[in-house]
Scaffold this motif. Structure first.
Motif, PDB file in Angstrom:
ATOM      1  N   UNK A 126       0.842  -1.195   0.000  1.00  0.00           N
ATOM      2  CA  UNK A 126       0.000   0.000   0.000  1.00  0.00           C
ATOM      3  C   UNK A 126       0.877   1.245   0.000  1.00  0.00           C
ATOM      4  N   UNK A 127       0.259   2.384  -0.286  1.00  0.00           N
ATOM      5  CA  UNK A 127       0.996   3.644  -0.258  1.00  0.00           C
ATOM      6  C   UNK A 127       1.087   4.158   1.174  1.00  0.00           C
ATOM      7  N   UNK A 128       1.928   5.145   1.366  1.00  0.00           N
ATOM      8  CA  UNK A 128       2.068   5.766   2.686  1.00  0.00           C
ATOM      9  C   UNK A 128       0.740   6.385   3.117  1.00  0.00           C
ATOM     10  N   UNK A 181       4.146  13.547  -9.157  1.00  0.00           N
ATOM     11  CA  UNK A 181       5.490  13.469  -9.728  1.00  0.00           C
ATOM     12  C   UNK A 181       6.301  14.734  -9.594  1.00  0.00           C
ATOM     13  N   UNK A 182       5.648  15.861  -9.278  1.00  0.00           N
ATOM     14  CA  UNK A 182       6.389  17.115  -9.092  1.00  0.00           C
ATOM     15  C   UNK A 182       7.238  17.021  -7.830  1.00  0.00           C
ATOM     16  N   UNK A 183       8.368  17.734  -7.828  1.00  0.00           N
ATOM     17  CA  UNK A 183       9.250  17.741  -6.668  1.00  0.00           C
ATOM     18  C   UNK A 183       8.934  18.953  -5.785  1.00  0.00           C
ATOM     19  N   UNK A 184       8.799  18.671  -4.503  1.00  0.00           N
ATOM     20  CA  UNK A 184       8.504  19.699  -3.504  1.00  0.00           C
ATOM     21  C   UNK A 184       9.597  19.647  -2.437  1.00  0.00           C
ATOM     22  N   UNK A 185      10.260  20.768  -2.215  1.00  0.00           N
ATOM     23  CA  UNK A 185      11.346  20.800  -1.236  1.00  0.00           C
ATOM     24  C   UNK A 185      10.857  21.132   0.158  1.00  0.00           C
ATOM     25  N   UNK A 186      11.524  20.585   1.157  1.00  0.00           N
ATOM     26  CA  UNK A 186      11.269  20.947   2.553  1.00  0.00           C
ATOM     27  C   UNK A 186      12.620  21.298   3.179  1.00  0.00           C
ATOM     28  N   UNK A 213      -0.574  12.820  -2.399  1.00  0.00           N
ATOM     29  CA  UNK A 213      -0.905  13.292  -3.752  1.00  0.00           C
ATOM     30  C   UNK A 213       0.110  12.840  -4.799  1.00  0.00           C
ATOM     31  N   UNK A 214       1.068  12.000  -4.380  1.00  0.00           N
ATOM     32  CA  UNK A 214       2.032  11.473  -5.345  1.00  0.00           C
ATOM     33  C   UNK A 214       3.129  12.439  -5.721  1.00  0.00           C
ATOM     34  N   UNK A 215       3.258  13.545  -4.966  1.00  0.00           N
ATOM     35  CA  UNK A 215       4.390  14.446  -5.186  1.00  0.00           C
ATOM     36  C   UNK A 215       5.636  13.817  -4.569  1.00  0.00           C
ATOM     37  N   UNK A 216       6.798  14.280  -4.975  1.00  0.00           N
ATOM     38  CA  UNK A 216       8.060  13.729  -4.480  1.00  0.00           C
ATOM     39  C   UNK A 216       8.697  14.755  -3.547  1.00  0.00           C
ATOM     40  N   UNK A 217       8.776  14.421  -2.273  1.00  0.00           N
ATOM     41  CA  UNK A 217       9.365  15.317  -1.286  1.00  0.00           C
ATOM     42  C   UNK A 217      10.885  15.264  -1.384  1.00  0.00           C
ATOM     43  N   UNK A 218      11.501  16.442  -1.496  1.00  0.00           N
ATOM     44  CA  UNK A 218      12.963  16.528  -1.545  1.00  0.00           C
ATOM     45  C   UNK A 218      13.450  17.088  -0.215  1.00  0.00           C
ATOM     46  N   UNK A 266      -4.827   7.478  -7.769  1.00  0.00           N
ATOM     47  CA  UNK A 266      -3.903   7.237  -8.884  1.00  0.00           C
ATOM     48  C   UNK A 266      -2.478   6.908  -8.416  1.00  0.00           C
ATOM     49  N   UNK A 267      -2.212   7.135  -7.134  1.00  0.00           N
ATOM     50  CA  UNK A 267      -0.854   6.924  -6.610  1.00  0.00           C
ATOM     51  C   UNK A 267      -0.605   5.432  -6.385  1.00  0.00           C
TER      52      UNK A 267
END
Length: 537
Positions: free
Chosen positions: A18-20, A70-75, A93-98, A177-178
């Motif tokens: 499963x997803x997170x 798929x977009x990259x989001x920085x923290x 939401x399937x974004x990629x945390x950087x 969709x994730x």
């Protein structure tokens, strides 16, 4: 026939498929009123239901800001409750945390943004001596992918109001969709190539690693876990956060950065059952003058990682801190991170001289790094890991990915190790030219490349030397250009504010040449021996 150094972590407990986000919802359904997250220094508390609802608000606000799957989001922030909300909201939401290291300076920040093409950053305004707002403004124009920055505080509150533009139905379509095999996180780690590599990890990687670490710690929803280690690192966000939420435990953030007094105060006040740290953290806590004033009797277990723990310290952790069931973990960012872990109840010798046995569902082999042949038990070779935990890739870098991930999906760690007859692994050294200071992987080449930019430096070699406090400290050997002069203080000032503080050499040595082999290679081993003798280490 000799037994070979190969083990498989057979398990009766299946992997989580499963997803997170799905896992968080499942935990919330079981324990809606159990406290999920406490941030002591922010006076913040949330039950699982409240936490899930807050991640919904953050997820919708990200979607309203046109962050897509798929977009990259920085923290870029120290430990805080907003960091954890971002971790789970981006996953939903399937974004990629950087993860951006809080110690980064402008040079390193710009590299991370451009290498992973970050679209939006959530950032603290400042932290300690770092003015994040100023550094972001310095690099913004040179980062074409970066469209928006949200600073924690007033801007964060305003950002959360954008959620009204997204309906529950719109969010559900995105969440459905994730897939769990998709990338969810990029963490930058140093290597021998100098430039940090973007380790790309999936829901499946991270969620399962956190879950099975918790299984070995015997976590239940009754556990309350104090996490003073940083979230930007796998230790904090996986061994910490995901290990907790997959078991219904409570996450306790004692402070924005490590403080031994605030850590023990949080353990006492929140009646924590588990405490994390690298050995130097536990040593700092035990050395507090008023250590005996803290009531730590609620503690049962915890995780120690980053380097081996001295036996004397381990004995005190078990007795004086009441952590009889403390566990040692070993791994690397590329393996999500834990590959081996000690079981509760093993003898103290195994606990202080080994990194435990293979984790569930993973494979480990120890090979001759030259021939690739599996070594007999007891003989040293390179440790390799295979299984669900192995990273997807290095972001946008096929060449470096292929150097560590072979065609059979074995991750070559670069660590030298032995395996005993019972399958316990001992780390004996490193093949890689890498310095590990207080749990931070530091590339000598990265520092060398930076110091080369100083107008007085003709040549430079960076090595690691022993440190009782950090495991290793950084030393730079400098050859100056003819006619040029520069002092140690001037070089330190040159580094300050440009590279992370933990990358600035502690020791400096000015020479006219380096020890060399007949073939012209620098003999770093000899340099290290000279340094140890001269510094009295």
């Amino acid at each position: 026939m000799k037994t070979l150094s190969y083990v498989h972590g057979a398990s009766l407990t299946p992997l989580l498929g499963e997803t997170i986000g799905q896992n968080l919802k499942r935990t919330t359904e079981k324990y809606p009123n159990k406290e999920a997250l406490i941030s002591v220094h922010q006076n913040y508390r949330a039950t699982y239901q409240e936490f899930l609802d807050q991640t919904t608000k953050v997820a919708k606000s990200l979607l309203a800001k046109n962050i897509q799957k798929g977009d990259r989001v920085g923290i870029w922030a120290p430990n805080c409750y907003e960091w954890v909300l971002m971790q789970y909201a981006t996953a939903r939401i399937g974004a990629i945390l950087v993860n951006i290291n809080p110690a980064y300076r402008a040079h390193e920040l710009e590299f991370a943004i451009n290498q992973s093409e970050i679209a939006l950053i959530v950032s603290a305004a400042s932290y300690k001596t770092s003015d994040y707002r100023k550094m972001i403004s310095m690099v913004f124009e040179d980062c074409p992918s970066l469209k928006e920055v949200v600073f924690l505080g007033e801007e964060w509150d305003e950002f959360l109001t954008y959620d009204v533009a997204i309906t529950d139905e719109m969010l559900k379509i995105i969440e459905d969709s994730v897939q769990f095999g998709e990338a969810v996180n990029i963490q930058y780690t140093s290597g021998t190539t100098g430039f940090p590599k973007g380790v790309t990890l999936t829901h499946h990687n991270l969620l399962n690693n956190g879950f099975f670490i918790g299984e070995r710690l015997k976590y239940t929803s009754k556990d309350i876990v104090c996490i003073p280690v940083p979230f930007y690192h796998c230790f904090g966000m996986v061994i910490g956060n995901l290990c907790c939420t997959s078991h219904g435990c409570t996450i306790v953030i004692p402070n924005d950065g490590f403080d031994p007094k605030k850590t023990l105060q949080a353990v006492q006040d929140e009646k924590c059952t588990s405490l994390y740290g690298v050995p130097t953290m536990f040593i700092a806590e035990l050395q507090l003058p008023n250590f005996k004033d803290y009531d730590l009797t609620s503690l049962r277990t915890g995780v120690m990682a980053g380097s081996l723990c001295p036996e004397q310290v381990m004995r005190r952790v078990k007795t004086e801190m009441h952590m009889e069931e403390v566990s040692i973990c070993y791994g690397m960012t590329e393996t999500s991170p834990v590959s081996t872990q000690t079981h509760i109840g093993i003898d103290i010798v195994k606990q202080t001289t080994t990194v435990g046995t293979v984790q569930d569902h993973l494979e480990i082999k120890i090979i001759d790094p030259e021939t690739g042949r599996i070594m007999p038990r007891g003989e040293a070779g390179e440790l390799c890991t295979r299984g669900y935990s192995v990273m997807l890739k290095y972001w946008n870098n096929r060449t470096l990915t292929s150097e560590v991930l072979d065609e059979n999906r074995w991750m070559h760690t670069g660590d030298l190790a032995t395996m005993d007859k019972d399958g316990y692994i001992a780390i004996t050294g490193r093949i890689k030219d890498l310095i590990i200071r207080g749990g931070e992987n530091i590339s000598p080449k990265w520092i060398e490349d930076f110091l080369y930019t100083h107008p007085a430096v003709a040549d430079v070699q960076v090595i690691g030397v022993p440190s009782e406090k950090y495991g290793e400290e950084i030393m730079a050997w400098i050859v100056l250009k003819d006619g040029k002069t520069v002092t140690e203080e001037e070089l330190k000032a040159f580094c300050d504010q440009k590279i992370a503080h933990y990358r600035i050499p502690r020791y400096w040595k000015f020479v006219t040449e380096f020890p060399m082999t007949i073939s012209g290679k620098v003999r770093k081993i000899e340099m290290k021996q000279i340094a140890i003798e001269e510094l009295g280490l």
